[in-house]
Design a protein around this motif. Structure first.
Motif, PDB file in Angstrom:
ATOM      1  N   THR A 175      -6.068   9.721   9.111  1.00  0.00           N
ATOM      2  CA  THR A 175      -5.125   9.545   7.996  1.00  0.00           C
ATOM      3  C   THR A 175      -5.288   8.211   7.286  1.00  0.00           C
ATOM      4  O   THR A 175      -4.735   8.016   6.214  1.00  0.00           O
ATOM      5  CB  THR A 175      -3.664   9.648   8.478  1.00  0.00           C
ATOM      6  OG1 THR A 175      -3.413   8.588   9.400  1.00  0.00           O
ATOM      7  CG2 THR A 175      -3.384  10.988   9.143  1.00  0.00           C
ATOM      8  N   ALA A 176      -6.017   7.268   7.884  1.00  0.00           N
ATOM      9  CA  ALA A 176      -6.171   5.950   7.263  1.00  0.00           C
ATOM     10  C   ALA A 176      -7.548   5.845   6.610  1.00  0.00           C
ATOM     11  O   ALA A 176      -8.511   6.485   7.050  1.00  0.00           O
ATOM     12  CB  ALA A 176      -6.024   4.861   8.319  1.00  0.00           C
ATOM     13  N   SER A 234      -1.698   4.088   3.646  1.00  0.00           N
ATOM     14  CA  SER A 234      -2.894   4.542   4.367  1.00  0.00           C
ATOM     15  C   SER A 234      -4.028   3.520   4.304  1.00  0.00           C
ATOM     16  O   SER A 234      -5.132   3.794   4.746  1.00  0.00           O
ATOM     17  CB  SER A 234      -3.363   5.864   3.762  1.00  0.00           C
ATOM     18  OG  SER A 234      -3.645   5.677   2.388  1.00  0.00           O
ATOM     19  N   TYR A 235      -3.756   2.343   3.752  1.00  0.00           N
ATOM     20  CA  TYR A 235      -4.816   1.327   3.643  1.00  0.00           C
ATOM     21  C   TYR A 235      -4.223  -0.079   3.667  1.00  0.00           C
ATOM     22  O   TYR A 235      -3.008  -0.257   3.525  1.00  0.00           O
ATOM     23  CB  TYR A 235      -5.621   1.545   2.348  1.00  0.00           C
ATOM     24  CG  TYR A 235      -4.829   1.281   1.082  1.00  0.00           C
ATOM     25  CD1 TYR A 235      -4.980   0.086   0.379  1.00  0.00           C
ATOM     26  CD2 TYR A 235      -3.921   2.212   0.582  1.00  0.00           C
ATOM     27  CE1 TYR A 235      -4.254  -0.175  -0.774  1.00  0.00           C
ATOM     28  CE2 TYR A 235      -3.187   1.970  -0.575  1.00  0.00           C
ATOM     29  CZ  TYR A 235      -3.361   0.768  -1.244  1.00  0.00           C
ATOM     30  OH  TYR A 235      -2.632   0.514  -2.382  1.00  0.00           O
ATOM     31  N   SER A 242       0.839  -1.201   0.000  1.00  0.00           N
ATOM     32  CA  SER A 242       0.000   0.000   0.000  1.00  0.00           C
ATOM     33  C   SER A 242       0.879   1.257   0.000  1.00  0.00           C
ATOM     34  O   SER A 242       0.445   2.326   0.407  1.00  0.00           O
ATOM     35  CB  SER A 242      -0.948  -0.006   1.199  1.00  0.00           C
ATOM     36  OG  SER A 242      -0.256  -0.247   2.401  1.00  0.00           O
ATOM     37  N   GLU A 243       2.088   1.088  -0.495  1.00  0.00           N
ATOM     38  CA  GLU A 243       3.039   2.204  -0.505  1.00  0.00           C
ATOM     39  C   GLU A 243       2.575   3.329  -1.430  1.00  0.00           C
ATOM     40  O   GLU A 243       2.897   4.499  -1.206  1.00  0.00           O
ATOM     41  CB  GLU A 243       4.425   1.697  -0.929  1.00  0.00           C
ATOM     42  CG  GLU A 243       5.524   2.691  -0.621  1.00  0.00           C
ATOM     43  CD  GLU A 243       6.923   2.124  -0.825  1.00  0.00           C
ATOM     44  OE1 GLU A 243       7.052   0.982  -1.327  1.00  0.00           O
ATOM     45  OE2 GLU A 243       7.881   2.840  -0.481  1.00  0.00           O
ATOM     46  N   SER A 273      -9.834   0.477   6.745  1.00  0.00           N
ATOM     47  CA  SER A 273      -8.533  -0.094   7.120  1.00  0.00           C
ATOM     48  C   SER A 273      -8.042   0.419   8.462  1.00  0.00           C
ATOM     49  O   SER A 273      -6.963   0.080   8.906  1.00  0.00           O
ATOM     50  CB  SER A 273      -7.475   0.272   6.060  1.00  0.00           C
ATOM     51  OG  SER A 273      -7.851  -0.196   4.787  1.00  0.00           O
ATOM     52  N   ARG A 274      -8.821   1.267   9.108  1.00  0.00           N
ATOM     53  CA  ARG A 274      -8.230   1.933  10.266  1.00  0.00           C
ATOM     54  C   ARG A 274      -8.133   1.030  11.493  1.00  0.00           C
ATOM     55  O   ARG A 274      -8.902   0.096  11.676  1.00  0.00           O
ATOM     56  CB  ARG A 274      -8.924   3.258  10.549  1.00  0.00           C
ATOM     57  CG  ARG A 274     -10.393   3.181  10.757  1.00  0.00           C
ATOM     58  CD  ARG A 274     -10.975   4.583  10.570  1.00  0.00           C
ATOM     59  NE  ARG A 274     -12.387   4.586  10.905  1.00  0.00           N
ATOM     60  CZ  ARG A 274     -13.147   5.670  10.818  1.00  0.00           C
ATOM     61  NH1 ARG A 274     -12.640   6.807  10.395  1.00  0.00           N
ATOM     62  NH2 ARG A 274     -14.418   5.597  11.133  1.00  0.00           N
TER      63      ARG A 274
END
Ligand SMILES: *Cc1c(COP(=O)(O)O)cnc(C)c1O
Length: 361
Positions: free
Chosen positions: A288-289, A130-131, A124-125, A293-294
């Motif tokens: 921020t996520a 962020s996910y 997820s780069e 996915s947080r």
């Protein structure tokens, strides 16, 4: 006693107050030994009972039977990045990794240093980690598939673990281990640095499926072999006795006071809902996520400016809310709400956030 703060540190992190009190009450005379646990021999009955209790509680909490060994290894989760490929890679079979952030990146690097055939099958780069990646298919020819269940720095967490079929999963669970129940059967190895969710710094719990031990090559240093730890109940050399002791107390708290991992997961869900609902309803704070996915362990968020973030962290600290600065590599703010950080602390944080927004927003 001085005033204790609401502790949102990422690691080392909060410990349950009752655990600290229990340590305090038996510090000078551990179970009639006439010594503290810091002073007893690791070859004594007293320490044998401590390490075995920690292992048995782990087995009960996770519902694992005899197919797995529970080990305590020093050197941090960071040493596991190196021990895993050293012990578990196989000739002519690639090792697969999923890259979801700083820790996974380091794990990949250690496998590459050893010249292993590393495949990064998902990452997820592209969006700053962020996910959690969804579109990927695990290979069936890998020696193992490594992933990080919770990304402490980026604030993301796997809601459901990847399915790699027969390929054993290897997981860095440092920052969400024992936060929820899960099925251990697809895992070949699970590791967790104690200082996030199960104790203080100084030891890593490694849960290894026994058949994986057969992969350990003969010609690697003794202290880097999982077999050394498995054969000697983690006491080939002197373990971090006091860390193992505190882990055993935290696991006792989890089993007896909280009532197990289902209950713990419920409380963690509740805490997450309180803070994320608040952030979602605010235009001042921004998570921020990605929502799906947080993390329920590390809540990462930004304020409208870096100056406001600085002021937020400083003012919070004055109000007895500590550890809210984001990791130095990403900035922003982060509230780590591990098992030992209760609903009350999260409510106090949200009340402070609302008040800060009212004054500065
Ligand atoms: C903190 C952390 C590490 C590093 O742990 P050390 O004990 O400092 O080596 C690795 N992985 C994750 C997910 C972490 O949260």
């Amino acid at each position: 006693m001085g005033k204790r703060i609401h502790n949102f540190n990422a690691g080392p992190a909060a410990l349950p107050l009752s655990v600290l009190e229990e340590m305090q009450s038996e510090l000078l005379d551990f179970k009639g030994s006439g010594m503290s646990i810091l002073e007893v021999s690791h070859r004594s009955k007293w320490f044998d009972d401590v390490i075995n209790e920690a292992i048995e509680r782990t087995r009960r909490l996770l519902g694992i039977g005899d197919a797995f060994d529970v080990l305590f290894v020093q050197g941090g989760a960071s040493l596991q990045f190196c021990m895993i490929p050293m012990n578990l890679a196989m000739p002519d079979r690639p090792v697969d990794y999923i890259n979801t952030g700083t820790w996974a990146t380091k794990a990949i690097k250690e496998a590459q240093i050893q010249g292993k055939d590393v495949r990064v099958i998902a990452s997820s780069e592209d969006r700053g980690f962020s996910y959690i990646p969804k579109e990927f298919s695990p290979n069936q020819d890998a020696a193992y598939l490594h992933f990080t269940s919770n990304n402490t720095i980026k604030g993301t967490q796997w809601a459901r673990f990847p399915n790699a079929g027969e390929v054993p999963l290897v997981c860095d669970m440092s920052s969400d281990f024992m936060s929820r129940p899960f099925d251990v059967r697809p895992f070949g190895l699970i590791y967790a640095g104690a200082q996030k969710n199960i104790g203080p710094a100084g030891s890593v719990m490694v849960i290894i499926r026994k058949d994986m031990l057969a992969r350990t090559p003969g010609k690697i240093p003794t202290m880097l072999k999982y077999t050394t730890f498995a054969e000697k109940n983690s006491m080939y050399n002197t373990p971090s006795c006091v860390v193992v002791y505190i882990v055993s107390l935290v696991l006792k708290w989890l089993e007896e006071t909280i009532g197990g991992l289902e209950k713990m997961a419920g409380i963690n869900q509740e805490k997450g809902a309180i803070i994320y609902d608040f952030i979602d309803g605010s235009s001042f704070y921004r998570g921020t996520a990605d929502n799906d996915s947080r993390s329920l362990m590390n809540v990462t968020f930004r304020l409208p400016s870096e100056d406001l973030e600085k002021k937020f962290v400083a003012d919070a600290s004055k109000e007895g809310l500590g550890g809210l600065k984001g990791h130095r590599s990403v900035g922003g703010c982060r509230a780590s709400i591990y098992n030992a950080t209760g609903v009350g602390a999260v409510k106090a944080l949200v009340a402070f956030m609302a008040e800060f927004e009212r004054k500065q927003g």
